[in-house]
Design a protein around this motif. Structure first.
Motif, mmCIF file in Angstrom:
data_model
loop_
_atom_site.group_PDB
_atom_site.id
_atom_site.type_symbol
_atom_site.label_atom_id
_atom_site.label_comp_id
_atom_site.label_asym_id
_atom_site.label_seq_id
_atom_site.Cartn_x
_atom_site.Cartn_y
_atom_site.Cartn_z
ATOM 1 N N SER A 118 5.783 1.560 -16.865
ATOM 2 C CA SER A 118 5.800 3.290 -16.778
ATOM 3 C C SER A 118 6.446 3.610 -15.744
ATOM 4 O O SER A 118 6.230 3.227 -14.380
ATOM 5 N N GLY A 174 5.920 4.396 -2.727
ATOM 6 C CA GLY A 174 5.688 4.856 -3.990
ATOM 7 C C GLY A 174 6.956 4.412 -4.984
ATOM 8 O O GLY A 174 6.746 4.435 -6.124
ATOM 9 N N SER A 176 8.347 7.648 -7.017
ATOM 10 C CA SER A 176 7.182 8.566 -6.235
ATOM 11 C C SER A 176 7.576 10.043 -6.698
ATOM 12 O O SER A 176 6.640 10.955 -6.225
ATOM 13 N N ASP A 236 9.351 1.529 -6.222
ATOM 14 C CA ASP A 236 9.739 0.030 -6.267
ATOM 15 C C ASP A 236 11.187 -0.121 -6.655
ATOM 16 O O ASP A 236 11.909 0.152 -7.547
ATOM 17 N N GLU A 278 6.886 6.490 -14.282
ATOM 18 C CA GLU A 278 6.173 7.300 -13.419
ATOM 19 C C GLU A 278 5.271 6.511 -12.141
ATOM 20 O O GLU A 278 4.932 6.786 -11.352
ATOM 21 N N LYS A 279 5.033 4.979 -12.756
ATOM 22 C CA LYS A 279 4.083 4.385 -11.825
ATOM 23 C C LYS A 279 4.969 3.476 -10.672
ATOM 24 O O LYS A 279 4.429 3.195 -9.772
ATOM 25 N N ILE A 280 6.212 3.398 -10.944
ATOM 26 C CA ILE A 280 7.206 2.905 -9.828
ATOM 27 C C ILE A 280 8.016 3.733 -9.289
ATOM 28 O O ILE A 280 9.026 3.411 -8.429
#
Length: 565
Positions: A17, A58, A23, A60, A19-21
């Motif tokens: 996702s 936040g 910020s 990656d 959004e998870k990797i």
């Protein structure tokens, strides 16, 4: 954090996702465009710019490297600073390991990358065989060890760079010497080498020139803002390299390098003959003595310089006179930049007079013809300077004729010599041509005919402040121009020695021109008579109209009085 490589990201790409990797929603959107192969995303800037990912907590970086590694659209990658704490270093490794898989990027530019990031980049370069341009600025990594590592990568033969730009990296003499071996390996492909402001001098310049022997396709060399005050040997070596290899550089930049008179003497021969554009701006140790060597090179028939930059050098009048002599006979130089936008210039009327004379020597028709009709500019465009607001006019001592001649050279180069002759020699002396006899007469007639367009040429159309001349170069009518031709030809024919006229065909030729002159003169007389008669008729008509108007006014006045009664 576990170490991740390309295989890790490849295995998890389908489920990740964005959004998870990232910020922020903005960063996720940019990453999505990158993942989906947006056709417009050909330039990616990490840190700032139109398409950027401002990397922080936040975000990656490894996933970013993965998507860049898979991209077939990105051609230019710019990197601005990377955080080098423990976690940041792991992500830097992952970023560059994945980046090394890319096969579309042609150019990489790095600013203040740091030692760890620079080391990781060098590892990636070993796989980027398609890379053509590398720019690096604002780091101390590329000293001796860093340059040696880059040289090793270049020697491997994988990376055939065409452009290398190192700006403000404090490379030093040892660093340049270490880089030289790598330059030899990519020499045939290298077209641009920039080593601006890298703190090296003669000891770095000598091995660099030796490495340039293999750079047979080099077009641009930027060595500005280094210290070559004691680099006479290196500068002479560079000049010899230019001449011995018959190089043809488009751009050679030695701005602000502390070059003195001795250094300019060593450099000028090769630089003037084998460069199109040369910058020596900011080398304020150069005096008129050094400029004499440059002036001699400018006078050479083999001079190829088209643009010469000499701003911020305190040239003064003696230097201006030396440079003006260098323009005698020069047919290559188009722009001699003596001043930047807001820079005052220490040249008085005496110095500018020397340029005026070389642009148009009015002492004779022949000297006017042999003047310089190639130079178009003597200063950079300074329309926006603020000197006028301060009550200072940087061009206060410049004769307006200089501006006129420069514009003539620029706007009408094919007619510049003819215009200058017609402008400054109302009466063209034909006596020097009598030695060739009548065979010169058709040539003279042809010259005048080919010069006729000069009477219709215009300049200064976009410069309302120059009011000394009208927009036309030659402000004279066709009748005046024809009269000028007839006067010159009549003088020539009447001045031919009698013994030259012995052959019948030559006598006939003179008769033809005599008849032509007589006919034209008679026609001019008739036109003048007609004009006079027409003027008299107009005056007579105006007088009659005036009298009629006077009678009408009288009648009108009488009618008005009758009505009043």
């Amino acid at each position: 954090m576990e170490r991740r490589d390309f295989n890790y990201y490849e295995a998890n790409a389908a489920d990740i996702s964005l959004e998870k990797i990232t910020s922020s929603e903005k960063n996720a959107k940019v990453l999505r465009r990158l993942r989906d192969g947006d056709d417009n995303l050909t330039c990616f800037i990490l840190g700032s710019g139109r398409y950027f990912l401002n990397w922080g907590k936040g975000d990656d970086l490894g996933w970013l490297g993965y998507f860049i590694g898979r991209s077939v659209k990105i051609q230019q990658l710019d990197i601005w600073r990377l955080l080098e704490d423990d976690e940041g270093r792991q992500q830097i490794d992952a970023f560059f390991d994945c980046l090394a898989r890319n096969q579309s990027i042609r150019g990489i530019s790095c600013t203040e990358l740091g030692d760890y990031g620079s080391t990781a980049l060098l590892r990636a370069l070993g796989n980027l065989s398609q890379l053509e341009e590398l720019s690096y600025s604002g780091t101390n990594f590329f000293t001796r060890n860093g340059c040696s590592a880059l040289g090793t990568v270049l020697e491997s033969g994988v990376c055939k760079l065409k452009k290398i730009h190192f700006y403000r990296n404090n490379i030093g003499d040892d660093g340049v010497a270490s880089l030289a071996s790598g330059l030899r390996s990519i020499g045939p492909s290298l077209k641009t080498l920039g080593l601006h402001d890298n703190s090296f001098g003669n000891e770095g310049l000598l091995p660099l020139v030796a490495a340039l022997e293999s750079c047979t396709s080099l077009e641009e060399l930027d060595l500005s803002y280094n210290d070559f005050s004691l680099a006479t040997a290196g500068l002479r070596s560079l000049s010899d390299w230019l001449q011995s290899n018959q190089m043809d550089l488009k751009w050679l930049n030695f701005a602000c390098c502390g070059i003195n008179d001795e250094g300019l003497q060593a450099l000028s021969g090769g630089a003037a003959k084998h460069c199109k554009d040369l910058s020596l701006s900011g080398n304020d140790s150069i005096t008129a003595l050094g400029l004499r060597h440059l002036s001699t090179s400018l006078q050479s028939v083999s001079c190829h310089l088209e643009n010469l930059y000499l701003s911020s050098m305190d040239i003064q009048d003696d230097g201006a006179e030396v440079l003006a002599r260098g323009l005698n006979g020069n047919k290559a130089l188009q722009c001699l930049h003596l001043r930047e936008d807001e820079e005052d210039i220490a040249i008085t009327r005496a110095g500018w007079t020397a340029f005026s004379a070389v642009l148009c020597d009015t002492s004779s028709v022949n000297n006017t013809y042999l003047s310089n009709h190639t130079v178009q500019e003597l200063w950079c465009d300074c329309d926006d300077h603020d000197d006028e607001d301060e009550g200072i006019d940087p061009f206060r001592d410049i004769d307006e004729d200089i501006v006129l001649y420069l514009q003539l050279n620029k706007e009408h180069p094919q007619y510049a010599a003819r215009c200058k002759i017609l402008m400054n020699h109302t009466h063209i002396d034909m006596v020097p041509f009598l030695r060739w006899g009548l065979k010169c007469l058709p040539l003279a007639v042809g010259w005048f005919e080919r010069s006729k367009p000069c009477t219709t040429l215009s300049i200064y159309e976009n410069d309302p402040d120059l009011r000394r001349r009208s927009s036309q170069v030659l402000d004279e009518s066709e009748e005046v121009y024809q009269s000028r031709i007839l006067t010159a030809l009549y003088e020539f024919v009447r001045g031919v020695p009698r013994k030259v006229l012995e052959r019948r065909d030559e006598l006939a030729l003179v008769a033809v021109y005599d008849d032509k002159i007589a006919m034209v003169e008679e026609e001019n007389k008739r036109l003048r008579r007609d004009n006079k008669r027409l003027l008299e008729n107009v005056e007579e008509r105006d007088e009659k109209i005036a009298q009629k108007n006077k009678r009408l006014c009288s009648i009108l006045e009488s009618v008005r009085k009758s009505l009043d009664d």
